[in-house]
Design an enzyme around this catalytic site. Structure first.
Site, PDB file in Angstrom:
ATOM      1  N   TYR A  14     -18.068  13.724 -12.274  1.00  0.00           N
ATOM      2  CA  TYR A  14     -18.093  14.946 -13.198  1.00  0.00           C
ATOM      3  C   TYR A  14     -17.121  15.289 -13.804  1.00  0.00           C
ATOM      4  O   TYR A  14     -16.630  15.258 -14.757  1.00  0.00           O
ATOM      5  CB  TYR A  14     -18.483  16.382 -12.146  1.00  0.00           C
ATOM      6  CG  TYR A  14     -19.377  16.195 -11.570  1.00  0.00           C
ATOM      7  CD1 TYR A  14     -21.159  16.249 -12.250  1.00  0.00           C
ATOM      8  CD2 TYR A  14     -19.660  15.937 -10.144  1.00  0.00           C
ATOM      9  CE1 TYR A  14     -22.459  16.208 -11.264  1.00  0.00           C
ATOM     10  CE2 TYR A  14     -21.051  16.021  -9.178  1.00  0.00           C
ATOM     11  CZ  TYR A  14     -21.960  16.049  -9.588  1.00  0.00           C
ATOM     12  OH  TYR A  14     -23.358  16.529  -9.847  1.00  0.00           O
ATOM     13  N   HIS A  62      -7.737  -3.165  -7.403  1.00  0.00           N
ATOM     14  CA  HIS A  62      -7.903  -2.240  -6.043  1.00  0.00           C
ATOM     15  C   HIS A  62      -8.727  -3.099  -5.338  1.00  0.00           C
ATOM     16  O   HIS A  62      -9.235  -2.592  -5.631  1.00  0.00           O
ATOM     17  CB  HIS A  62      -7.607  -1.413  -6.602  1.00  0.00           C
ATOM     18  CG  HIS A  62      -6.471  -0.235  -5.347  1.00  0.00           C
ATOM     19  ND1 HIS A  62      -5.577  -0.687  -4.766  1.00  0.00           N
ATOM     20  CD2 HIS A  62      -6.641   0.305  -4.368  1.00  0.00           C
ATOM     21  CE1 HIS A  62      -4.557   0.016  -4.047  1.00  0.00           C
ATOM     22  NE2 HIS A  62      -5.607   0.601  -2.970  1.00  0.00           N
ATOM     23  N   ARG A 119       0.959  -1.010   0.194  1.00  0.00           N
ATOM     24  CA  ARG A 119       0.139  -0.194   0.222  1.00  0.00           C
ATOM     25  C   ARG A 119       1.090   0.890  -0.011  1.00  0.00           C
ATOM     26  O   ARG A 119       0.840   2.556  -0.768  1.00  0.00           O
ATOM     27  CB  ARG A 119      -0.626  -0.359   1.006  1.00  0.00           C
ATOM     28  CG  ARG A 119      -2.269  -0.919   1.294  1.00  0.00           C
ATOM     29  CD  ARG A 119      -3.299  -0.646   2.238  1.00  0.00           C
ATOM     30  NE  ARG A 119      -4.227  -0.252   1.906  1.00  0.00           N
ATOM     31  CZ  ARG A 119      -4.513   0.162   2.774  1.00  0.00           C
ATOM     32  NH1 ARG A 119      -5.181  -0.512   4.139  1.00  0.00           N
ATOM     33  NH2 ARG A 119      -6.185   2.036   3.111  1.00  0.00           N
TER      34      ARG A 119
END
Length: 542
Positions: A126, A82, A36
């Protein structure tokens, strides 16, 4: 008393709780470090960044295609590679698109991707994104067995353990990360200078740090600024840990009526104009700084920073500037900590020379593996071309054999039993294709060659010319010799690595943004914070 082992049910064993907690915590810590938070020295990426870039490349969201909704990429990455939340993936994607966070953004974003002042980006539904052209250098040749692969988290597909990066992304774009018991903090660098450093190590493996500093003098932040002295840079590069002092750019301008103003045009990497203004307001309220009449942000939408601090007529601007340097982010320190995963996957605190050497060795390995892949592919292609040449030399008999065969397997067996005379041009072609082999009186097709002939349409087979096939075979033979030369000669291999690095530099390198002062600056003394003015001291008899 703890129950004895014989009294426990089947499948249950007694363990010491301290040992179990230590083992479990160590396993958790290594999982966070490797999976990570700590980047790989070879491609400079954490797993989440690597999966984003690979997934977008796999889906074809590259620079030559239109932007796609960020939610599409995030959803695909989360569902395929993931196993974490969409917020973590989107935040990582956003950072790779921010020109004030990355020296060379790898994601080409469209829409609101936040601001340097810490404003949050618009929701992923968006914004739109695609790979930057430079990011395609991170995934180039990934389909040519250049890197190792591992199963995805659910085993449904495979993902690369590392990307075959063509430039040292770890240094160019830097990296930040906090793991268990360790952290990473690597600044950004200039692409052209970093590649020059790699070329130096490629040519001279015994190059010293001083040699490298001549071509790569220090970090190059996307927000500009000035690095105050080379002492911190040298210490950080030498040991893998250190502190680099940075200052923003400030000018004193004279306004109307003898008033002055301080204009901030650069802030250190990671500092924001909004936080700077809030800090100045706090200093004014606490009477730490006096004489400021107004502070405003005149920055434009193109990320050109301009913060103006208006002063009273009766104050010395240099004193106010020194106060701001001492008590705000106008001067700050970047904590350098080059903790990365080495090529064996182990966390290591690496000096700069080790990082450069690891990347150069990685590029050699990538080019070698790609060359082996291309060599095997070319040999297969040449093998098929020789089969076609033999078939065209006796095309009427080959066509008759195919047409009179009851099924494909019989046709294949009969083609493999045919004898093709090796004379003239055919003999020379066979000798060039395999210099170490012996050319007999006759040539027999292999199973692969026979299947290739059967898979062709008869009209194409009959329309082929031997000269055309021979020319193609000779071209492929030349490619094979080129691949063999790369594998057998380290100098030629290094020339390929060098040319690819220089190609990236020529396409994407930009001028340095951060100024480096050679002389280390001392801390600001208290006397620098006191305005110099004439005073009258009255001394009485007592």
């Amino acid at each position: 008393d703890a129950p004895t082992e014989t009294a426990l049910p089947d499948g249950v064993r007694a363990v010491d709780i301290a040992d179990q907690m230590a083992t479990a915590y160590l396993n958790y810590a290594m999982s966070v470090i490797v999976s990570r938070a700590v980047p790989d020295v070879r491609d400079g990426l954490k797993p989440v960044h690597r999966r984003i870039l690979y997934a977008m490349d796999e889906r074809g969201y590259n620079a030559s295609k239109p932007h796609r909704k960020s939610a599409q990429s995030v959803g695909y990455v989360m569902g395929t590679y993931h196993p974490h939340g969409d917020a973590a993936i989107y935040d990582s994607m956003v950072r790779m698109a921010q020109p004030w966070a990355q020296r060379h953004p790898l994601i080409d974003g469209q829409g609101n991707f936040g601001s340097r002042d810490g404003d949050k980006p618009a929701a992923m539904r968006y914004t739109e994104a695609r790979l930057h052209r430079l990011a395609q250098s991170m995934t180039s040749d990934i389909d040519k067995d250049t890197v190792d692969w591992q199963p995805s988290y659910d085993g449904s597909t495979k993902e690369p353990k590392v990307l075959p990066a063509r430039f040292p992304n770890l240094l160019v774009n830097g990296q930040q990360g906090i793991a268990v018991t360790m952290a990473t903090s690597i600044p950004t660098h200039n692409l052209g200078e970093t590649i020059d450093a790699c070329l130096l190590v490629l040519e001279r493996p015994d190059a010293s740090l001083d040699d490298v500093l001549k071509v790569m003098p220090g970090p190059d932040f996307p927000t500009g600024g000035t690095i105050m002295g080379i002492g911190g840079i040298r210490q950080a590069y030498l040991t893998g840990r250190g502190s680099i002092r940075i200052t923003g750019s400030a000018e004193i301008e004279e306004g109307k009526g003898g008033k002055h103003r301080i204009v901030i045009t650069d802030l250190p990497y990671g500092a924001s104009a909004k936080a700077f203004q809030e800090r100045v307001a706090e200093l004014i309220e606490r009477k730490v700084v006096e004489g400021v009449t107004d502070i405003r942000d005149e920055s434009d939408r193109k990320h050109n920073l301009r913060v103006v601090v208006d002063l009273r007529r009766d104050v010395e601007p240099n004193v106010i500037l020194n106060v701001l340097k001492k008590h705000t982010d106008l001067v700050s320190s970047f904590p350098y900590n080059a903790t990365v995963l080495n090529s064996r996957g182990r966390p290591t605190e690496m000096p700069l020379l080790d990082i450069l050497s690891e990347f150069v060795a990685f590029r050699r390995q990538v080019v070698r593996r790609r060359t082996i892949h291309d060599l095997n592919k070319a040999r297969d292609s040449l093998h098929r071309q020789i089969g076609l040449y033999a078939a065209v030399s006796l095309v009427d008999e080959v066509v008759r054999t195919i047409r009179t065969s009851p099924d494909p397997e019989s046709a294949r067996a009969r083609l493999m039993d045919m004898e093709f005379p090796t004379e003239g041009d055919f003999a020379r072609l066979l000798a060039e294709a395999d210099p170490d082999g012996e050319v007999g009186q006759v040539f027999r097709l292999s199973e692969i060659q026979a299947r290739a002939i059967l898979e062709m349409r008869l009209q194409k087979l009959t329309g082929m010319e031997r000269d055309e096939i021979e020319a193609s075979a000779r071209e492929i033979s030349g490619e094979i010799n080129g691949h063999i030369a790369i594998l057998n000669d380290k100098a030629i291999l290094d020339s390929v690595v060098r040319n690819e690095l220089e190609e990236v530099k020529a396409k994407f390198a930009t001028p340095r943004l951060t100024v480096i002062e050679q002389q280390d600056w001392d801390d600001i003394d208290d006397e620098d914070l006191i305005e110099r003015k004439d005073v009258v001291v009255t001394i009485t008899k007592s």
